[in-house]
Design a protein around this motif. Structure first.
Motif, PDB file in Angstrom:
ATOM      1  N   UNK A  42       0.817  -1.203   0.000  1.00 17.48           N
ATOM      2  CA  UNK A  42       0.000   0.000   0.000  1.00 17.48           C
ATOM      3  C   UNK A  42       0.854   1.256   0.000  1.00 17.48           C
ATOM      4  N   UNK A  43       0.208   2.369  -0.194  1.00 12.18           N
ATOM      5  CA  UNK A  43       0.922   3.646  -0.245  1.00 12.18           C
ATOM      6  C   UNK A  43       1.623   3.921   1.086  1.00 12.18           C
ATOM      7  N   UNK A  44       2.793   4.566   0.997  1.00 12.81           N
ATOM      8  CA  UNK A  44       3.592   4.897   2.183  1.00 12.81           C
ATOM      9  C   UNK A  44       3.916   6.386   2.156  1.00 12.81           C
ATOM     10  N   UNK A  45       3.823   7.036   3.290  1.00  9.14           N
ATOM     11  CA  UNK A  45       4.171   8.451   3.391  1.00  9.14           C
ATOM     12  C   UNK A  45       5.069   8.652   4.603  1.00  9.14           C
ATOM     13  N   UNK A  46       6.031   9.541   4.461  1.00 10.59           N
ATOM     14  CA  UNK A  46       6.940   9.841   5.562  1.00 10.59           C
ATOM     15  C   UNK A  46       7.507  11.230   5.360  1.00 10.59           C
ATOM     16  N   UNK A  47       8.133  11.758   6.405  1.00 13.31           N
ATOM     17  CA  UNK A  47       8.780  13.070   6.355  1.00 13.31           C
ATOM     18  C   UNK A  47      10.279  12.901   6.547  1.00 13.31           C
ATOM     19  N   UNK A  48      11.023  13.733   5.874  1.00 16.50           N
ATOM     20  CA  UNK A  48      12.446  13.890   6.130  1.00 16.50           C
ATOM     21  C   UNK A  48      12.591  15.215   6.853  1.00 16.50           C
ATOM     22  N   UNK A  49      13.127  15.177   8.060  1.00 15.14           N
ATOM     23  CA  UNK A  49      13.287  16.371   8.886  1.00 15.14           C
ATOM     24  C   UNK A  49      14.756  16.757   8.892  1.00 15.14           C
ATOM     25  N   UNK A  50      15.020  17.988   8.500  1.00 16.88           N
ATOM     26  CA  UNK A  50      16.379  18.531   8.513  1.00 16.88           C
ATOM     27  C   UNK A  50      16.331  19.750   9.419  1.00 16.88           C
ATOM     28  N   UNK A  51      16.974  19.665  10.544  1.00 16.35           N
ATOM     29  CA  UNK A  51      16.859  20.782  11.473  1.00 16.35           C
ATOM     30  C   UNK A  51      18.095  20.988  12.311  1.00 16.35           C
ATOM     31  N   UNK A  52      18.026  21.974  13.183  1.00 12.32           N
ATOM     32  CA  UNK A  52      19.168  22.289  14.035  1.00 12.32           C
ATOM     33  C   UNK A  52      19.434  21.222  15.091  1.00 12.32           C
ATOM     34  N   UNK A  53      18.393  20.472  15.471  1.00  8.30           N
ATOM     35  CA  UNK A  53      18.576  19.481  16.528  1.00  8.30           C
ATOM     36  C   UNK A  53      18.586  18.043  16.030  1.00  8.30           C
ATOM     37  N   UNK A  54      18.229  17.817  14.757  1.00  6.86           N
ATOM     38  CA  UNK A  54      18.226  16.437  14.245  1.00  6.86           C
ATOM     39  C   UNK A  54      18.024  16.404  12.740  1.00  6.86           C
ATOM     40  N   UNK A  55      18.485  15.315  12.174  1.00  5.56           N
ATOM     41  CA  UNK A  55      18.151  14.923  10.810  1.00  5.56           C
ATOM     42  C   UNK A  55      17.540  13.538  10.976  1.00  5.56           C
ATOM     43  N   UNK A  56      16.312  13.363  10.498  1.00  7.17           N
ATOM     44  CA  UNK A  56      15.612  12.108  10.761  1.00  7.17           C
ATOM     45  C   UNK A  56      14.527  11.844   9.727  1.00  7.17           C
ATOM     46  N   UNK A  57      14.179  10.581   9.611  1.00  4.26           N
ATOM     47  CA  UNK A  57      13.009  10.157   8.858  1.00  4.26           C
ATOM     48  C   UNK A  57      11.936   9.861   9.886  1.00  4.26           C
ATOM     49  N   UNK A  58      10.734  10.389   9.672  1.00  2.00           N
ATOM     50  CA  UNK A  58       9.658  10.246  10.643  1.00  2.00           C
ATOM     51  C   UNK A  58       8.356   9.902   9.944  1.00  2.00           C
ATOM     52  N   UNK A  59       7.412   9.445  10.737  1.00  2.00           N
ATOM     53  CA  UNK A  59       6.070   9.204  10.209  1.00  2.00           C
ATOM     54  C   UNK A  59       5.539  10.512   9.630  1.00  2.00           C
ATOM     55  N   UNK A  60       4.773  10.406   8.579  1.00  7.96           N
ATOM     56  CA  UNK A  60       4.247  11.568   7.880  1.00  7.96           C
ATOM     57  C   UNK A  60       3.285  12.335   8.782  1.00  7.96           C
ATOM     58  N   UNK A  61       3.473  13.640   8.844  1.00  2.00           N
ATOM     59  CA  UNK A  61       2.596  14.479   9.661  1.00  2.00           C
ATOM     60  C   UNK A  61       1.501  15.147   8.844  1.00  2.00           C
ATOM     61  N   UNK A  62       1.715  15.266   7.543  1.00  2.00           N
ATOM     62  CA  UNK A  62       0.737  15.926   6.695  1.00  2.00           C
ATOM     63  C   UNK A  62       0.868  17.431   6.665  1.00  2.00           C
ATOM     64  N   UNK A  63       1.825  17.982   7.400  1.00  2.00           N
ATOM     65  CA  UNK A  63       1.961  19.438   7.420  1.00  2.00           C
ATOM     66  C   UNK A  63       3.295  19.928   6.863  1.00  2.00           C
ATOM     67  N   UNK A  64       3.952  19.108   6.057  1.00  2.00           N
ATOM     68  CA  UNK A  64       5.202  19.534   5.429  1.00  2.00           C
ATOM     69  C   UNK A  64       4.908  20.598   4.375  1.00  2.00           C
ATOM     70  N   UNK A  65       5.767  21.618   4.261  1.00  2.00           N
ATOM     71  CA  UNK A  65       5.539  22.646   3.254  1.00  2.00           C
ATOM     72  C   UNK A  65       5.747  22.134   1.824  1.00  2.00           C
ATOM     73  N   UNK A  66       6.396  20.986   1.693  1.00  2.00           N
ATOM     74  CA  UNK A  66       6.639  20.398   0.381  1.00  2.00           C
ATOM     75  C   UNK A  66       6.374  18.909   0.460  1.00  2.00           C
ATOM     76  N   UNK A  67       5.652  18.388  -0.529  1.00  2.00           N
ATOM     77  CA  UNK A  67       5.394  16.957  -0.640  1.00  2.00           C
ATOM     78  C   UNK A  67       5.896  16.497  -2.001  1.00  2.00           C
ATOM     79  N   UNK A  68       6.738  15.479  -1.995  1.00  2.00           N
ATOM     80  CA  UNK A  68       7.202  14.852  -3.227  1.00  2.00           C
ATOM     81  C   UNK A  68       6.425  13.554  -3.380  1.00  2.00           C
TER      82      UNK A  68
END
Length: 126
Positions: A42-68
């Motif tokens: 089935x379809x899979x969604x996730x977020x890539x977080x790049x920030x000052x405190x972490x770089x991580x892959x996380x469960x999709x929140x639906x509020x990313x400013x960009x969706x690929x």
């Protein structure tokens, strides 16, 4: 016990986060969403977080400013290095929804994540 991990599974996202934890931090907080369609389970969604405190892959929140958005076979080709994400974007095979400017200035960091994921790639079942 096998250390094989199914691509895009919750276990894979945790392992990917561990793999990229040493990536350079950013001054801003950047969140990029990915929607992978037509995956075997089935379809899979996730977020890539790049920030000052972490770089991580996380469960999709639906509020990313960009969706690929891309189909599973293309996601596998990009993840395994068989195809370039940049080429797929330019060819229109990855659709962008939202603020494409989020990608600007982060190309070298995004490219560097690929190297950090090499070991995980070798034990991923696609």
């Amino acid at each position: 016990m096998s250390d094989r991990i199914a691509y895009l599974s919750p276990e894979w996202l945790r392992a990917a986060s561990d793999a990229v934890a040493t990536a350079p931090a950013l001054d801003d907080d950047v969140r990029i969403g990915f929607a992978v369609t037509e995956a075997p389970d089935g379809d899979r969604s996730y977020d890539l977080v790049l920030g000052p405190d972490r770089v991580a892959y996380e469960a999709w929140t639906g509020d990313s400013p960009l969706l690929l958005r891309l189909p599973y076979d293309l996601a596998v080709s990009v993840a395994t290095g068989a195809e370039s994400a940049q080429r797929a974007l330019l060819d229109g095979r990855i659709s962008l929804e939202g603020d494409a400017g989020v990608l600007l200035g982060h190309g070298s960091l995004l490219a560097g994540l690929d190297d950090l994921l090499a070991e995980l790639r070798s034990r991923t079942d696609y």
